[in-house]
Design an enzyme around this catalytic site. Structure first.
Site, short mmCIF file in Angstrom:
data_model
loop_
_atom_site.label_atom_id
_atom_site.label_comp_id
_atom_site.label_asym_id
_atom_site.label_seq_id
_atom_site.Cartn_x
_atom_site.Cartn_y
_atom_site.Cartn_z
CG ASP A 17 17.24 -44.08 10.97
OD1 ASP A 17 18.45 -43.81 10.93
OD2 ASP A 17 16.41 -43.42 11.64
CE LYS A 44 20.37 -36.98 18.53
NZ LYS A 44 18.97 -36.76 18.86
CG ASN A 47 15.25 -37.52 12.96
OD1 ASN A 47 14.79 -37.84 11.87
ND2 ASN A 47 15.78 -38.40 13.79
CG ASN A 196 21.00 -36.64 26.46
OD1 ASN A 196 22.14 -36.53 26.88
ND2 ASN A 196 20.66 -37.52 25.54
CB THR A 230 16.06 -32.74 27.75
OG1 THR A 230 17.10 -33.49 27.13
CG2 THR A 230 15.78 -31.48 26.95
CD GLU A 234 12.78 -37.85 37.20
OE1 GLU A 234 12.65 -37.00 38.10
OE2 GLU A 234 12.23 -38.97 37.22
CG ASP A 268 15.93 -35.61 17.15
OD1 ASP A 268 16.94 -35.08 17.65
OD2 ASP A 268 15.97 -36.71 16.57
P1 ATP Z 1 16.01 -39.06 22.51
O1 ATP Z 1 17.47 -39.31 22.24
O2 ATP Z 1 15.26 -40.25 23.05
O3 ATP Z 1 15.29 -38.40 21.39
P2 ATP Z 1 17.03 -37.23 24.49
O4 ATP Z 1 17.84 -38.16 25.33
O5 ATP Z 1 17.74 -36.28 23.61
O6 ATP Z 1 15.91 -38.00 23.70
P3 ATP Z 1 15.29 -36.75 26.75
O7 ATP Z 1 15.88 -35.96 27.83
O8 ATP Z 1 15.15 -38.21 26.93
O9 ATP Z 1 16.07 -36.36 25.41
O10 ATP Z 1 13.82 -36.19 26.41
C1 ATP Z 1 13.60 -34.91 25.87
C2 ATP Z 1 12.30 -34.37 26.38
O11 ATP Z 1 11.23 -35.23 25.96
C3 ATP Z 1 12.15 -34.33 27.90
O12 ATP Z 1 12.78 -33.19 28.44
C4 ATP Z 1 10.63 -34.28 28.03
O13 ATP Z 1 10.16 -33.01 27.68
C5 ATP Z 1 10.21 -35.27 26.94
N1 ATP Z 1 10.12 -36.64 27.48
C6 ATP Z 1 11.08 -37.59 27.44
N2 ATP Z 1 10.67 -38.71 28.07
C7 ATP Z 1 9.42 -38.46 28.52
C8 ATP Z 1 8.46 -39.20 29.26
N3 ATP Z 1 8.72 -40.43 29.67
N4 ATP Z 1 7.27 -38.62 29.54
C9 ATP Z 1 6.99 -37.36 29.13
N5 ATP Z 1 7.86 -36.60 28.44
C10 ATP Z 1 9.07 -37.13 28.13
#
Ligand code: ATP
Length: 325
Positions: A17, A44, A47, A196, A230, A234, A268
């Site tokens: 990166d 990914k 990581n 996600n 995920t 939420e 990740d």
């Molecule tokens: P990224 O691409 O940013 O690494 P993602 O989009 O693959 O993440 P997310 O669903 O955004 O995954 O987040 C994965 C997990 O991280 C969520 O299910 C939760 O457990 C935790 N998480 C993400 N955002 C928050 C938050 N604002 N507060 C607490 N936990 C969070």
């Protein structure tokens, strides 16, 4: 070395990166001075390998003493980046013997421009050596308890090796990021799918779902056993094929209420923590059911640590830094 450690192979990408911060994104033909520049090790695959390694032991524990061993499988170029990258992975306890170093190729690179005031980024990815991991090559060794995949390697490589891993009795976990439509064979017999919200919508074909049960049902009908969605701040929704067949609803676990600094790497970290739980269960199993509830709750707590720190790999916690249930 611990006798009979659980073995995780992460078959995936390694990207460097190159991150520049700028007051604003330059226009075509314009040159701007950036306010900072940093080189980070990412992709990914790498990581998630780092997340698996860190989340399998405490910060001071040698990986050799841990009950989980993590292998990175992929490729880098024989260029100016690869030695530092592989050394950093080793430092984190990841075995890199199966990372090929390709002569005449470049390590994958993500050029990332971050606009300081909005936090928005523009990213250009050059796959480099990742794109050279081609065709129906057998990357699964056969001794793995778990094989973890994403979609930053050519899709035919992922599909071929998911099948081989399944046939050899390994637990397969797919985090289909970046999301691209996949043939049904990708889901048949897949033990764990971790998506996600965006990936869930794109891959299920349900753009505006009325419930996550509805989305999970699509993946289960294609042959997935455990569906994990995920949902950022939420939390997480998850549903099993067994629940579906018994007309039960899936479960929702809310995210921990924490002070969010940077959510990069949350997904990740979640994947790493979950994969370690699956690997430990697989190594011990002897007929016991996988404790999905505990694995999800643990991964949710681990990911909540990551969002409280800036950075991608630098914000991934070690096992002893994850709060107890
Ligand atoms: P990224 O691409 O940013 O690494 P993602 O989009 O693959 O993440 P997310 O669903 O955004 O995954 O987040 C994965 C997990 O991280 C969520 O299910 C939760 O457990 C935790 N998480 C993400 N955002 C928050 C938050 N604002 N507060 C607490 N936990 C969070």
């Amino acid at each position: 070395m611990t006798p009979n450690p659980a073995i995780i192979s992460v078959i995936g990408s390694l990207n460097v990166d190159l991150v520049s911060r700028t007051p604003r994104i330059p226009h075509a033909g314009e040159t701007l001075t950036s306010t900072s520049f940093a080189i980070g090790w990412g992709g990914k695959g790498a990581n998630q390998a780092v997340a698996c390694a860190r989340l399998s032991r405490s910060r001071n524990q040698a990986q050799n003493d841990a009950d989980v061993q993590v292998r990175m499988v992929g490729a880098v170029g024989a260029d100016e980046f690869h030695a530092g990258f592989l050394a950093a992975l080793r430092e984190d306890g990841v075995n890199v013997d199966r990372v090929q170093i390709l002569e005449g190729k470049k390590t994958g690179v993500a050029v990332i421009l971050v606009e300081t005031h909005s936090g928005e980024n523009r990213i250009l990815v050059f796959p480099g050596a990742n794109g050279e991991v081609k065709g129906k090559r057998d990357l699964v060794e056969g001794d793995e308890g778990v094989v973890l995949f994403q979609l930053e390697l050519p899709v035919e490589v992922v599909l071929h090796n998911m099948k081989i891993a399944r046939d050899r009795g390994a637990e397969t976990i797919l985090n289909p990021a970046p999301a691209i439509p996949l043939p049904n064979e990708a889901y048949q017999g897949l033990r764990h799918l971790m998506v996600n919200e965006t990936e869930a919508a794109l891959l299920s074909g349900i753009e505006n779902p009325t419930s996550w049960d509805e989305v999970a049902a699509v993946f289960i009908s294609r042959g997935v056993e455990n569906v994990i969605i995920t949902l950022g701040g939420e939390g997480v929704f998850y549903k099993t094929a067994k629940q579906q067949s018994e007309s039960q609803k899936g479960h929702m676990v809310p995210a921990l209420k924490v002070k969010v600094v940077d959510t990069t790497g949350a997904g990740d970290t979640f994947a790493g923590a979950y994969t370690v739980a699956v690997a430990r269960w697989k190594a011990m199993a002897q007929g016991a059911d996988f404790d999905l509830d505990a694995a999800i709750a643990h991964a949710n707590r681990a990911a909540s640590m990551t969002v409280q720190k800036a950075g991608a790999q630098s914000s991934i916690p070690w096992a002893n830094e994850v709060p107890e249930a």
